[in-house]
Design an enzyme around this catalytic site. Structure first.
Site, short mmCIF file in Angstrom:
data_model
loop_
_atom_site.label_atom_id
_atom_site.label_comp_id
_atom_site.label_asym_id
_atom_site.label_seq_id
_atom_site.Cartn_x
_atom_site.Cartn_y
_atom_site.Cartn_z
N CYS A 138 0.65 -1.18 -0.02
CA CYS A 138 0.01 -0.19 0.04
C CYS A 138 0.81 1.42 0.03
CB CYS A 138 -0.82 0.12 1.17
SG CYS A 138 0.00 -0.11 2.85
N HIS A 276 -2.24 1.31 7.18
CA HIS A 276 -2.28 1.40 5.81
C HIS A 276 -2.30 2.58 4.86
CE1 HIS A 276 -4.20 -0.58 2.37
NE2 HIS A 276 -5.33 0.44 2.12
N ASN A 300 -7.69 3.63 -2.70
CA ASN A 300 -7.23 2.75 -2.31
C ASN A 300 -6.65 1.91 -3.13
OD1 ASN A 300 -6.71 1.02 -0.24
ND2 ASN A 300 -8.83 0.36 0.54
#
Length: 334
Positions: A138, A276, A300
């Site tokens: 990520c 994240h 995302n």
């Protein structure tokens, strides 16, 4: 520039299961497995099915309450539906960071010159949503997204850049491939390396590999980067005026992994723990401005089937909700 405290982020992909079964759900179970290309051994099938059913019940209850006005967002079954909350959280790190300090009067004063809405997607700064898979990459997706936006600002060309290049080659800056990393360490690598390849020449593999960077294939470079102080005001100004900004959040809750729409607000979300990385690509509000239903628009890296086609609206101006401003940074390109 005031330095912020930047910490390693452990990202996450998909995990495994537990037990139960309702024969009335057989067809739905099969459809879900087909949609997400899931296959299990006979023993694993029983465990996964039980977890899947528990998650389905939880989501149905949440959405029922949402229909009664209790929640401001909806949830849905997705690729994580065969994973327990515990399994999901095991992929995350619990790292304490200083709380963001918000000065409401200063925020009101500075916000006078800022637009009420911003969506960098509409201005061509944002590449399509990708899927990190089971690799904890990520941080690299968030870094690449910010560089892509600034390269577009400079050149007028939007080129998907290489996440794999960062996974394989930025370990010297403190990143650790599919295990953990931070966007600002990725920026530091690109700065020192004097280049980053495009996705086309260094494609994503979703696993660690040896560094295979070739300078003749470099498609982007940066001249520096800025680590924002942990305060939503600074993030607001940056997103309004600079472009997409890399950030990190607390994504450890079931409500986050099954989010499907609305403005996300999780009462148990931490402003002190981030685990994240995402890309902040805009902000706005739902309803009337005076309703206070403000949101950050984040990109995302879990594919387009998660959230709102891969994006999320997360509460803005709510005391650094989920730590959205705690680890924000963006690259400079002159």
């Amino acid at each position: 520039m005031t330095p912020a405290v930047f910490l390693v982020i452990l990202c996450f992909g998909v995990a495994s299961g537990a037990p139960a079964r309702d024969p009335n759900l057989d067809a739905e179970w099969q459809d879900w497995k087909t949609k997400y290309a899931k296959s299990y051994s006979p023993v694993e099938e029983e465990l996964k099915r039980a977890v899947w059913e528990e998650n389905l019940k939880m989501i149905q209850l949440h959405n029922k309450e949402n229909g009664l006005g209790k929640n401001g967002f909806t949830m849905e079954m997705n690729a994580f539906a065969d994973t327990t909350g515990e399994e999901f959280r095991k992929s995350l790190s619990d790292i304490l960071i200083p709380a963001a300090v918000t000065n409401p009067s200063a925020q009101k004063q500075v916000s006078i010159g800022l637009p009420n809405f911003k969506d960098w997607r509409k201005e061509g700064y944002v590449t399509p949503v990708r899927n990190q898979g089971k690799c904890g990459s990520c941080w690299a997706f968030a870094a690449v997204g910010a560089i892509e936006g600034q390269m577009f600002s400079k050149t007028g060309n939007l080129t998907p850049l290489s996440v794999q290049n960062l996974l394989d080659c930025s370990k010297s800056e403190g990143n650790n491939g599919c295990r953990w990393g931070t966007a600002h360490q990725a920026f530091n690598y690109v700065l020192k390396n004097k280049g980053l390849e495009a996705e086309a020449t260094y494609p994503y593999e979703g696993k660690d590999g040896p560094c295979r960077y070739h300078s003749e294939n470099a498609s982007a470079n940066i001249t520096g980067f800025v680590n924002l102080p942990p305060n939503e005001l600074y993030l607001w100004v940056a997103v309004a005026s600079i472009g997409p900004v890399s950030a990190a959040i607390d994504a450890s809750h079931d409500s986050f992994r099954f989010y499907s729409g609305g403005v996300y607000h999780e009462p148990n979300c931490s402003s002190y723990v981030v685990n994240h990385a995402v890309l902040v690509v805009g902000y706005g509000f739902e309803g009337n401005e005076t309703d206070g239903n403000n949101y950050w628009l984040i990109k995302n890296s879990w594919g387009e089937e998660w959230g709102i086609n891969g994006f999320m609206k997360i509460a803005k101006d709510r005391n650094n909700h989920c730590g959205i401003a705690s680890q924000a940074s963006f690259p400079d390109i002159f």
